[in-house]
Design a protein around this motif. Structure first.
Motif, PDB file in Angstrom:
ATOM      1  N   LEU A  19      41.331  55.765  41.814  1.00 18.33           N
ATOM      2  CA  LEU A  19      40.916  54.690  42.672  1.00 18.33           C
ATOM      3  C   LEU A  19      41.753  53.717  42.704  1.00 18.33           C
ATOM      4  CD1 LEU A  19      38.193  54.237  39.551  1.00 18.33           C
ATOM      5  CD2 LEU A  19      37.660  54.869  41.923  1.00 18.33           C
ATOM      6  N   LEU A  20      42.988  53.781  42.533  1.00 16.10           N
ATOM      7  CA  LEU A  20      44.048  52.893  42.808  1.00 16.10           C
ATOM      8  C   LEU A  20      44.071  52.540  44.473  1.00 16.10           C
ATOM      9  CD1 LEU A  20      46.515  51.169  41.874  1.00 16.10           C
ATOM     10  CD2 LEU A  20      48.097  53.024  42.687  1.00 16.10           C
ATOM     11  N   ASP A  21      43.900  51.157  44.752  1.00 18.00           N
ATOM     12  CA  ASP A  21      44.177  50.757  46.085  1.00 18.00           C
ATOM     13  C   ASP A  21      45.480  50.193  46.438  1.00 18.00           C
ATOM     14  OD1 ASP A  21      43.873  49.352  48.456  1.00 18.00           O
ATOM     15  OD2 ASP A  21      41.606  49.288  48.470  1.00 18.00           O
ATOM     16  N   GLY A  60      49.209  45.886  46.196  1.00 21.54           N
ATOM     17  CA  GLY A  60      50.257  45.259  46.588  1.00 21.54           C
ATOM     18  C   GLY A  60      50.252  43.616  46.788  1.00 21.54           C
ATOM     19  N   ASP A  61      49.031  43.461  47.612  1.00 17.96           N
ATOM     20  CA  ASP A  61      48.543  41.859  47.669  1.00 17.96           C
ATOM     21  C   ASP A  61      48.534  41.209  46.298  1.00 17.96           C
ATOM     22  OD1 ASP A  61      48.335  42.534  50.342  1.00 17.96           O
ATOM     23  OD2 ASP A  61      46.090  42.708  50.195  1.00 17.96           O
ATOM     24  N   VAL A  62      47.947  41.882  45.260  1.00 21.02           N
ATOM     25  CA  VAL A  62      48.074  41.031  43.920  1.00 21.02           C
ATOM     26  C   VAL A  62      49.392  40.840  43.466  1.00 21.02           C
ATOM     27  CG1 VAL A  62      47.264  41.046  41.531  1.00 21.02           C
ATOM     28  CG2 VAL A  62      45.677  41.776  43.415  1.00 21.02           C
ATOM     29  N   ALA A  63      50.206  42.117  43.619  1.00 22.46           N
ATOM     30  CA  ALA A  63      51.628  42.049  43.170  1.00 22.46           C
ATOM     31  C   ALA A  63      52.399  40.723  43.802  1.00 22.46           C
ATOM     32  CB  ALA A  63      52.489  43.066  43.381  1.00 22.46           C
ATOM     33  N   GLU A  64      52.158  40.657  45.262  1.00 18.56           N
ATOM     34  CA  GLU A  64      52.866  39.757  45.836  1.00 18.56           C
ATOM     35  C   GLU A  64      52.341  38.230  45.480  1.00 18.56           C
ATOM     36  OE1 GLU A  64      53.787  36.843  48.876  1.00 18.56           O
ATOM     37  OE2 GLU A  64      51.928  37.344  48.470  1.00 18.56           O
ATOM     38  N   ARG A  65      51.268  38.189  45.123  1.00 25.64           N
ATOM     39  CA  ARG A  65      50.704  36.748  44.572  1.00 25.64           C
ATOM     40  C   ARG A  65      51.384  36.483  43.134  1.00 25.64           C
ATOM     41  NH1 ARG A  65      46.901  33.196  47.377  1.00 25.64           N
ATOM     42  NH2 ARG A  65      46.214  34.352  49.053  1.00 25.64           N
ATOM     43  N   LEU A 112      40.348  45.093  41.057  1.00 21.84           N
ATOM     44  CA  LEU A 112      41.136  46.309  40.669  1.00 21.84           C
ATOM     45  C   LEU A 112      40.355  47.215  39.783  1.00 21.84           C
ATOM     46  CD1 LEU A 112      44.845  45.021  40.111  1.00 21.84           C
ATOM     47  CD2 LEU A 112      44.130  46.142  42.034  1.00 21.84           C
ATOM     48  N   PHE A 113      40.096  48.435  40.260  1.00 26.46           N
ATOM     49  CA  PHE A 113      39.237  49.315  39.422  1.00 26.46           C
ATOM     50  C   PHE A 113      39.914  50.372  38.515  1.00 26.46           C
ATOM     51  CE2 PHE A 113      36.772  48.151  43.260  1.00 26.46           C
ATOM     52  CZ  PHE A 113      35.850  47.141  42.477  1.00 26.46           C
ATOM     53  N   THR A 114      39.159  50.388  37.217  1.00 24.20           N
ATOM     54  CA  THR A 114      39.762  51.387  36.610  1.00 24.20           C
ATOM     55  C   THR A 114      38.449  52.564  36.429  1.00 24.20           C
ATOM     56  OG1 THR A 114      38.682  50.168  34.435  1.00 24.20           O
ATOM     57  CG2 THR A 114      41.160  49.880  35.197  1.00 24.20           C
ATOM     58  N   ALA A 115      38.948  53.609  36.012  1.00 22.22           N
ATOM     59  CA  ALA A 115      38.121  54.753  35.698  1.00 22.22           C
ATOM     60  C   ALA A 115      37.711  54.784  34.108  1.00 22.22           C
ATOM     61  CB  ALA A 115      38.377  56.072  35.993  1.00 22.22           C
ATOM     62  N   LEU A 129      46.585  51.216  35.047  1.00 19.97           N
ATOM     63  CA  LEU A 129      46.488  50.425  36.450  1.00 19.97           C
ATOM     64  C   LEU A 129      47.464  49.091  36.118  1.00 19.97           C
ATOM     65  CD1 LEU A 129      44.956  49.534  38.768  1.00 19.97           C
ATOM     66  CD2 LEU A 129      43.462  48.055  37.302  1.00 19.97           C
ATOM     67  N   LEU A 130      47.770  48.297  35.083  1.00 21.95           N
ATOM     68  CA  LEU A 130      48.535  47.444  35.031  1.00 21.95           C
ATOM     69  C   LEU A 130      50.004  47.832  35.221  1.00 21.95           C
ATOM     70  CD1 LEU A 130      46.849  45.458  32.115  1.00 21.95           C
ATOM     71  CD2 LEU A 130      46.852  44.796  34.570  1.00 21.95           C
ATOM     72  N   GLU A 131      50.381  48.911  34.806  1.00 21.75           N
ATOM     73  CA  GLU A 131      51.660  49.428  34.659  1.00 21.75           C
ATOM     74  C   GLU A 131      52.110  49.658  36.169  1.00 21.75           C
ATOM     75  OE1 GLU A 131      54.502  50.644  32.604  1.00 21.75           O
ATOM     76  OE2 GLU A 131      53.413  48.603  32.105  1.00 21.75           O
ATOM     77  N   ALA A 132      51.081  50.167  37.183  1.00 19.99           N
ATOM     78  CA  ALA A 132      51.001  50.373  38.462  1.00 19.99           C
ATOM     79  C   ALA A 132      51.287  49.218  39.262  1.00 19.99           C
ATOM     80  CB  ALA A 132      49.796  51.047  39.019  1.00 19.99           C
TER      81      ALA A 132
END
Length: 284
Positions: free
Chosen positions: A118-120, A125-130, A230-233, A253-256
């Motif tokens: 599910l990782l987009d 990347g956008d969230v990380a940049e913010r 951001l979605f988790t399964a 997800l948070l580690e990614a």
């Protein structure tokens, strides 16, 4: 022992008891839940409303008609009807430790693999940049998600990103209301239906802040107040909260997200050395 679904004490029994007095819209919901109980018990109020073709308010009215405080209370009763607590041959039936370990391992692997699919990358990347240029980051989550919020706040602090999470939802709201422009608020809720977390993201949105929802439900209330999702399964059972699925999928997800953030923080290695040294005297 699995509770009978033929009586009038459980959710399905109450539906049958009140069937003749339900309005057409309430009857539509009741019929849908009765026919798809195994699915409905894992859905959010938004998803049930979409599936039944009614409003969320109609779902709530049915719950009240059946003498439940709300949708979550109704789902707990429905899960009990379906034997969600200790079904014969179900996930908690075996007391053999190796068998339990194998089951839990398979469960965790499914959650991790599903979350990876599910990782987009673009949204991450956008969230990380913010996050990389945020003057402050607040994380909010209740129950199991509060543990993950604390974990990620600690990860951010170790690389010099000012981050905080507040167990008291009132303090969280106060903090959000004072965040400077450019700050980020991350809300974690597996179901996406946790009232305090939804309220915090809504407040942050009204303050003009960048908001991130971490959830496993695309059609959930929290997503309405998120700049990015951001979605988790994970599939939570209302009786057990699916703690293993929730924690493992959110952590991955948070580690990614953390790994993506490091590409925007060239000073991260130096900060990690500094923060590691700061707690050196706390270890033998």
């Amino acid at each position: 022992m699995t509770r009978s679904t033929t009586g009038t004490g459980g959710a399905l029994g109450r539906i049958r008891l009140h069937a003749d007095s339900l309005s057409p819209s309430l009857r539509r919901v009741a019929d849908h839940v009765t026919a798809h109980a195994d699915t409905a018990v894992h859905q959010t109020i938004t998803e049930v409303a979409l599936s039944a073709g009614v409003s969320e308010a109609t779902i709530t009215r049915l719950c009240h008609k059946l003498n439940y405080a709300g949708f979550h209370a109704f789902k707990i009763a429905l899960a009990s009807d379906l034997g969600g607590m200790h079904p014969q041959g179900g996930p908690h039936a075996s007391t053999d430790a190796p068998s339990q370990m194998q089951r839990l391992t398979r469960q965790a692997v499914r959650s991790l693999e599903g979350t990876a699919r599910l990782l987009d990358a673009q949204v991450t990347g956008d969230v990380a940049e913010r996050l990389s240029r945020a003057p402050r980051v607040d994380l909010t989550g209740q129950g199991n998600s509060s543990l993950t919020a604390q974990f990620f706040a600690h990860r951010l602090l170790r690389i010099g990103v000012p981050a905080a999470t507040y167990p008291d939802p009132h303090l969280a709201a106060v903090s959000i209301s004072t965040l400077p422009r450019g700050s980020v608020v991350i809300g974690l809720s597996g179901t996406g239906s946790t009232l305090d977390t939804i309220g915090h993201l809504k407040l942050a949105q009204e303050c003009g802040l960048y908001t991130v929802a971490v959830t496993h439900r695309a059609a959930s209330p929290i997503t309405r107040h998120a700049s990015a999702v951001l979605f988790t399964a994970s599939q939570e059972d209302p009786m057990t909260d699916g703690v293993l699925d929730t924690l493992t999928s959110q952590l991955l997800l948070l580690e990614a997200l953390y790994a993506a953030l490091l590409t925007h923080r060239p000073e991260a290695d130096a900060m990690l050395r500094v923060t590691a040294s700061s707690v050196g005297e706390k270890k033998v």
